[in-house]
Design an enzyme around this catalytic site. Structure first.
Site, mmCIF file in Angstrom:
data_model
loop_
_atom_site.group_PDB
_atom_site.id
_atom_site.type_symbol
_atom_site.label_atom_id
_atom_site.label_comp_id
_atom_site.label_asym_id
_atom_site.label_seq_id
_atom_site.Cartn_x
_atom_site.Cartn_y
_atom_site.Cartn_z
ATOM 1 N N GLY A 160 0.784 -1.229 0.000
ATOM 2 C CA GLY A 160 0.000 0.000 0.000
ATOM 3 C C GLY A 160 0.821 1.288 0.000
ATOM 4 O O GLY A 160 1.727 1.485 -0.821
ATOM 5 N N SER A 182 -4.628 10.209 9.874
ATOM 6 C CA SER A 182 -5.863 9.877 9.151
ATOM 7 C C SER A 182 -6.905 10.968 9.335
ATOM 8 O O SER A 182 -6.955 11.620 10.386
ATOM 9 C CB SER A 182 -6.424 8.564 9.686
ATOM 10 O OG SER A 182 -7.713 8.338 9.151
ATOM 11 N N TYR A 219 -10.154 2.839 15.869
ATOM 12 C CA TYR A 219 -9.157 3.333 14.903
ATOM 13 C C TYR A 219 -8.988 4.849 15.057
ATOM 14 O O TYR A 219 -7.870 5.373 15.044
ATOM 15 C CB TYR A 219 -9.613 2.977 13.492
ATOM 16 C CG TYR A 219 -8.658 3.383 12.394
ATOM 17 C CD1 TYR A 219 -7.475 2.665 12.159
ATOM 18 C CD2 TYR A 219 -8.933 4.472 11.569
ATOM 19 C CE1 TYR A 219 -6.603 3.033 11.142
ATOM 20 C CE2 TYR A 219 -8.064 4.842 10.552
ATOM 21 C CZ TYR A 219 -6.902 4.122 10.338
ATOM 22 O OH TYR A 219 -6.046 4.491 9.331
HETATM 23 N N1 LIG Z 1 -5.703 3.204 3.139
HETATM 24 C C1 LIG Z 1 -6.342 4.184 3.756
HETATM 25 O O1 LIG Z 1 -7.467 4.538 3.398
HETATM 26 C C2 LIG Z 1 -5.681 4.910 4.908
HETATM 27 C C3 LIG Z 1 -6.280 6.092 5.365
HETATM 28 C C4 LIG Z 1 -5.696 6.756 6.450
HETATM 29 C C5 LIG Z 1 -4.538 6.258 7.024
HETATM 30 N N2 LIG Z 1 -3.977 5.105 6.545
HETATM 31 C C6 LIG Z 1 -2.789 4.590 7.231
HETATM 32 O O2 LIG Z 1 -1.763 4.298 6.289
HETATM 33 C C7 LIG Z 1 -0.898 3.282 6.831
HETATM 34 C C8 LIG Z 1 -0.625 2.233 5.771
HETATM 35 O O3 LIG Z 1 -1.809 1.554 5.453
HETATM 36 P P1 LIG Z 1 -2.179 1.073 3.971
HETATM 37 O O4 LIG Z 1 -3.457 1.724 3.632
HETATM 38 O O5 LIG Z 1 -1.030 1.195 3.067
HETATM 39 O O6 LIG Z 1 -2.545 -0.460 4.282
HETATM 40 P P2 LIG Z 1 -1.839 -1.852 3.920
HETATM 41 O O7 LIG Z 1 -1.642 -1.951 2.449
HETATM 42 O O8 LIG Z 1 -2.656 -2.870 4.610
HETATM 43 O O9 LIG Z 1 -0.404 -1.720 4.610
HETATM 44 C C9 LIG Z 1 -0.247 -1.849 6.007
HETATM 45 C C10 LIG Z 1 1.218 -2.127 6.267
HETATM 46 O O10 LIG Z 1 1.429 -2.240 7.676
HETATM 47 C C11 LIG Z 1 2.185 -3.420 7.924
HETATM 48 N N3 LIG Z 1 1.874 -3.944 9.254
HETATM 49 C C12 LIG Z 1 0.664 -4.272 9.765
HETATM 50 N N4 LIG Z 1 0.806 -4.782 10.996
HETATM 51 C C13 LIG Z 1 2.134 -4.766 11.269
HETATM 52 C C14 LIG Z 1 2.921 -5.170 12.376
HETATM 53 N N5 LIG Z 1 2.381 -5.712 13.493
HETATM 54 N N6 LIG Z 1 4.263 -5.017 12.308
HETATM 55 C C15 LIG Z 1 4.842 -4.480 11.206
HETATM 56 N N7 LIG Z 1 4.162 -4.090 10.121
HETATM 57 C C16 LIG Z 1 2.821 -4.237 10.156
HETATM 58 C C17 LIG Z 1 1.800 -4.375 6.812
HETATM 59 O O11 LIG Z 1 2.814 -5.345 6.566
HETATM 60 P P3 LIG Z 1 2.723 -6.886 7.091
HETATM 61 O O12 LIG Z 1 1.310 -7.323 6.961
HETATM 62 O O13 LIG Z 1 3.693 -7.640 6.252
HETATM 63 O O14 LIG Z 1 3.161 -6.819 8.509
HETATM 64 C C18 LIG Z 1 1.685 -3.422 5.634
HETATM 65 O O15 LIG Z 1 2.940 -3.215 5.043
HETATM 66 C C19 LIG Z 1 -1.600 2.768 8.093
HETATM 67 O O16 LIG Z 1 -1.012 3.359 9.226
HETATM 68 C C20 LIG Z 1 -3.025 3.257 7.923
HETATM 69 O O17 LIG Z 1 -3.677 3.421 9.146
HETATM 70 C C21 LIG Z 1 -4.514 4.439 5.493
#
Ligand SMILES: NC(=O)c1ccc[n+]([C@@H]2O[C@H](COP(=O)([O-])OP(=O)(O)OC[C@H]3O[C@@H](n4cnc5c(N)ncnc54)[C@H](OP(=O)(O)O)[C@@H]3O)[C@@H](O)[C@H]2O)c1
Length: 251
Positions: free
Chosen positions: A17, A137, A150
């Site tokens: 992501g 966020s 969250y």
């Molecule tokens: N997508 C949205 O709409 C959105 C909106 C606001 C904020 N965000 C924030 O953006 C960030 C990235 O999210 P994303 O949207 O890119 O989602 P994503 O594609 O699900 O990526 C999440 C990442 O976090 C890692 N992760 C999860 N649990 C972990 C752990 N215990 N230890 C180490 N790494 C861990 C995952 O890798 P592994 O599974 O390999 O550990 C993955 O690389 C998050 O903080 C999320 O809250 C996203």
């Protein structure tokens, strides 16, 4: 945009992501990149794709000894850290009544404890100057149903970012947050909700958005690139929205 030539960037959750898009952007702009996440297969695959100037270290950010090892490996390999993207995170939508203690602890452990100790344990290795970027966020700044847990996590990240911006600027470390709106990644699909519910939620998010679409991870990555680079040298303690206008009241 300034180059990141000569800089070392560490991205938690760099294998999916927003973290992956940002790691690619940092790398394409000349940085040496340290990727972490739990899933070894994706970490290996991405390292292979990027080729040179990459170190992948499997790390669960809920385990402090693993964060210690991540920082030590990064330092041994590249000798310093200039950029820290505190990105790893999870989401699970649930009403107040549905959240049990295990779900509470799981999310807090990744999203807040993991972020907090990532910064603490990176600190001895951070260069002067350096840039720390938190992933915040729109949830932190508004009220969205079925996301109290969250929202509380991300609200804490925004508050933490401000406090650390004040605490660390004396050491030449700039701390900023990206206020991210709904972005097309695996975050929501990993939440365990049914496809029908996910589709309905996506439609609601798109409908609410002034741009009438979800963001792309690359659009958030470009903001991270700005905050990482010397182009943002006067930007400290800021919250920059990459949300397609989500926070606007468009009525
Ligand atoms: N997508 C949205 O709409 C959105 C909106 C606001 C904020 N965000 C924030 O953006 C960030 C990235 O999210 P994303 O949207 O890119 O989602 P994503 O594609 O699900 O990526 C999440 C990442 O976090 C890692 N992760 C999860 N649990 C972990 C752990 N215990 N230890 C180490 N790494 C861990 C995952 O890798 P592994 O599974 O390999 O550990 C993955 O690389 C998050 O903080 C999320 O809250 C996203």
């Amino acid at each position: 945009m300034s180059s990141l030539e000569g800089k070392v960037a560490l991205v938690t959750g760099g294998n999916s992501g927003i973290g992956l898009a940002t790691a690619r952007a940092f790398h394409a702009n000349g940085a040496r990149v340290v990727l972490s996440g739990r899933d070894r297969e994706t970490l290996n695959e991405i390292s292979r794709q990027l080729g040179q100037r990459v170190l992948a270290v499997p790390t669960d950010v809920t385990k402090l000894d693993e964060i210690d090892r991540l920082m030590a490996r990064a330092y041994e390999t590249f000798g310093k850290l200039d950029i820290l993207f505190v990105n790893a995170g999870i989401f699970k939508g649930a009403s107040l009544e549905e959240v049990d203690e295990a779900a509470f602890d799981e999310m807090l452990n990744v999203n807040l404890k993991g972020a907090y100790f990532t910064v603490q344990k990176a600190l001895p290795f951070l260069n002067e100057p350096a840039s720390i970027i938190f992933n915040g966020s729109v949830n932190a700044l508004t009220g969205i149903v079925d996301s109290s847990l969250y929202t509380a996590n991300k609200g804490a990240i925004h508050a933490l970012s401000r406090a650390l911006a004040a605490e660390l600027i004396g050491r030449g470390i700039r701390v900023n947050t990206i206020t991210i709106g709904p972005t097309a990644t695996r975050l929501l699909t990993r939440s365990g909700s049914s496809q029908a519910l996910l589709d309905a939620q996506d439609r609601a998010r798109i409908n609410h958005s002034p741009l009438k679409r979800l963001g792309l991870p690359e659009e958030v990555a470009r903001v991270a690139l700005f905050l990482a680079s010397d182009d943002s040298s006067f930007v400290v303690g800021s919250e920059i929205a990459a949300d397609g206008g989500w926070l606007l009241n468009t009525i």
